[in-house]
Scaffold this active site. Sequence first.
Site, PDB file in Angstrom:
ATOM      1  N   THR A 208    -101.136   1.689 -24.550  1.00  8.66           N
ATOM      2  CA  THR A 208    -100.332   1.930 -23.178  1.00  8.66           C
ATOM      3  C   THR A 208    -100.171   3.396 -23.054  1.00  8.66           C
ATOM      4  O   THR A 208     -99.237   3.920 -22.643  1.00  8.66           O
ATOM      5  CB  THR A 208     -98.805   1.199 -23.503  1.00  8.66           C
ATOM      6  OG1 THR A 208     -98.860   0.088 -24.075  1.00  8.66           O
ATOM      7  CG2 THR A 208     -98.110   1.069 -22.213  1.00  8.66           C
TER       8      THR A 208
ATOM      9  N   ARG B 175     -94.811   2.697 -25.450  1.00  6.75           N
ATOM     10  CA  ARG B 175     -93.686   2.000 -24.787  1.00  6.75           C
ATOM     11  C   ARG B 175     -92.259   2.530 -25.313  1.00  6.75           C
ATOM     12  O   ARG B 175     -91.197   2.261 -24.632  1.00  6.75           O
ATOM     13  CB  ARG B 175     -93.929   0.479 -25.107  1.00  6.75           C
ATOM     14  CG  ARG B 175     -94.976  -0.042 -24.247  1.00  6.75           C
ATOM     15  CD  ARG B 175     -95.215  -1.389 -24.521  1.00  6.75           C
ATOM     16  NE  ARG B 175     -96.783  -1.669 -24.110  1.00  6.75           N
ATOM     17  CZ  ARG B 175     -97.043  -2.906 -24.428  1.00  6.75           C
ATOM     18  NH1 ARG B 175     -96.317  -4.070 -24.596  1.00  6.75           N
ATOM     19  NH2 ARG B 175     -98.438  -3.055 -24.321  1.00  6.75           N
TER      20      ARG B 175
ATOM     21  N   LYS C 260    -110.883  -3.014 -22.439  1.00  7.25           N
ATOM     22  CA  LYS C 260    -109.782  -3.664 -22.949  1.00  7.25           C
ATOM     23  C   LYS C 260    -109.783  -4.830 -21.840  1.00  7.25           C
ATOM     24  O   LYS C 260    -109.849  -4.381 -20.565  1.00  7.25           O
ATOM     25  CB  LYS C 260    -108.392  -3.162 -22.943  1.00  7.25           C
ATOM     26  CG  LYS C 260    -107.105  -4.103 -22.951  1.00  7.25           C
ATOM     27  CD  LYS C 260    -105.915  -3.235 -23.185  1.00  7.25           C
ATOM     28  CE  LYS C 260    -104.651  -3.974 -23.006  1.00  7.25           C
ATOM     29  NZ  LYS C 260    -103.539  -3.351 -23.949  1.00  7.25           N
TER      30      LYS C 260
ATOM     31  N   GLU D   6    -102.510  -0.487 -33.285  1.00  7.82           N
ATOM     32  CA  GLU D   6    -102.550   0.336 -31.863  1.00  7.82           C
ATOM     33  C   GLU D   6    -100.996   0.350 -31.595  1.00  7.82           C
ATOM     34  O   GLU D   6    -100.122  -0.538 -31.414  1.00  7.82           O
ATOM     35  CB  GLU D   6    -103.327  -0.652 -30.845  1.00  7.82           C
ATOM     36  CG  GLU D   6    -103.137  -0.003 -29.232  1.00  7.82           C
ATOM     37  CD  GLU D   6    -103.485  -1.148 -28.460  1.00  7.82           C
ATOM     38  OE1 GLU D   6    -104.244  -2.043 -28.340  1.00  7.82           O
ATOM     39  OE2 GLU D   6    -102.584  -1.278 -27.156  1.00  7.82           O
TER      40      GLU D   6
END
Length: 318
Positions: A69, A45, A129, A41
């Site tokens: 993210t 960021r 998640k 993943e």
Amino acid sequence: MQDVYTHIETLGIVPVVVIDGAQDAVPLAQALCRGGLPCAEVTFRTAAAEDAIRSITAHCPDMLVGAGTVLTAEQADRAIDAGARFIVSPGLNPATVRHCQQKGVPVFPGVSTASEIELALSLGISTVKFFPAEQAGGIAAIKALSAPFADMRFLPTGGIQPDNMNAYLAHPSVIACGGSWMVKKELIAARQFDRIEKLTAEAVRTMLGFELCRISIACTDKTEAKQAAGMFGALFGFAKPDGGAVFFGNSLELPPPPHLKKNGYIAVGVNSVMRAAAYLERTGCACRTDTAAYKNGALAAICLAQEIAGFTVQLVQK
Ligand code: 3PG
């Protein structure tokens, strides 16, 4: 082809990557593959995330790569265009969720409360998640939330390490754990790909928990079996003759069970037969589906296609 949810569940761990230089993406992906986890993943960021996903998609076709993210629909579009096959967000943004759903790309929004799970359900989400997992109550919180939300599946992430991972994975509502411990930002920046491979391989071994748990020795007849049992009993105190079969605690038995090969049978205990079989298949070691046994709908035992030194080897659920 497996769907993304099954694929993630089969892998068991989703490495969460923060990458500063897209040129490090392919060596990183290759290290993860060598370590036994062809999955990442890549988090949005850093500015390199999109190019990193594009490079991995182009050069590592066996890798299941997703984007993490992801905070906006625009980021989701960039990730999907670069090749991301799933989208993960730290929180639940209905607009981002709906956008991914319209594009037909699996999305894992982050939740940590019952209200957020209700919102996820209302959006048609089946797997969330659970973030930040440890800080939000850990496996105890997932167990509590699973009572009212029995059909919801969780991908816990945040504070997961080798020493607490298996407590999460043992719960049926957990499809996999996310974590960054094997792909720490500093390791990637220092291009320590061998170290990443080693940490990844250790993570996989810890998850699978391979353990020799039973050996059956093929004897020519009951007399030989009885003699052998007598020897083990006299020498080591193992023997406990029990009708036709002779058991030595849980570690050795005569005569052996089905699928017998020339020399006998070896049972290897694992934390998840499904994940262990999939892992071995990825390394080129096939399993015999005709030997699969199920318990409560889950794969509980399966034999390897190849024998080892004349022994059948069977994976069994611990
Ligand atoms: C995430 O984005 O999912 C987390 O930052 C990863 O958590 P960890 O670094 O504690 O594994």
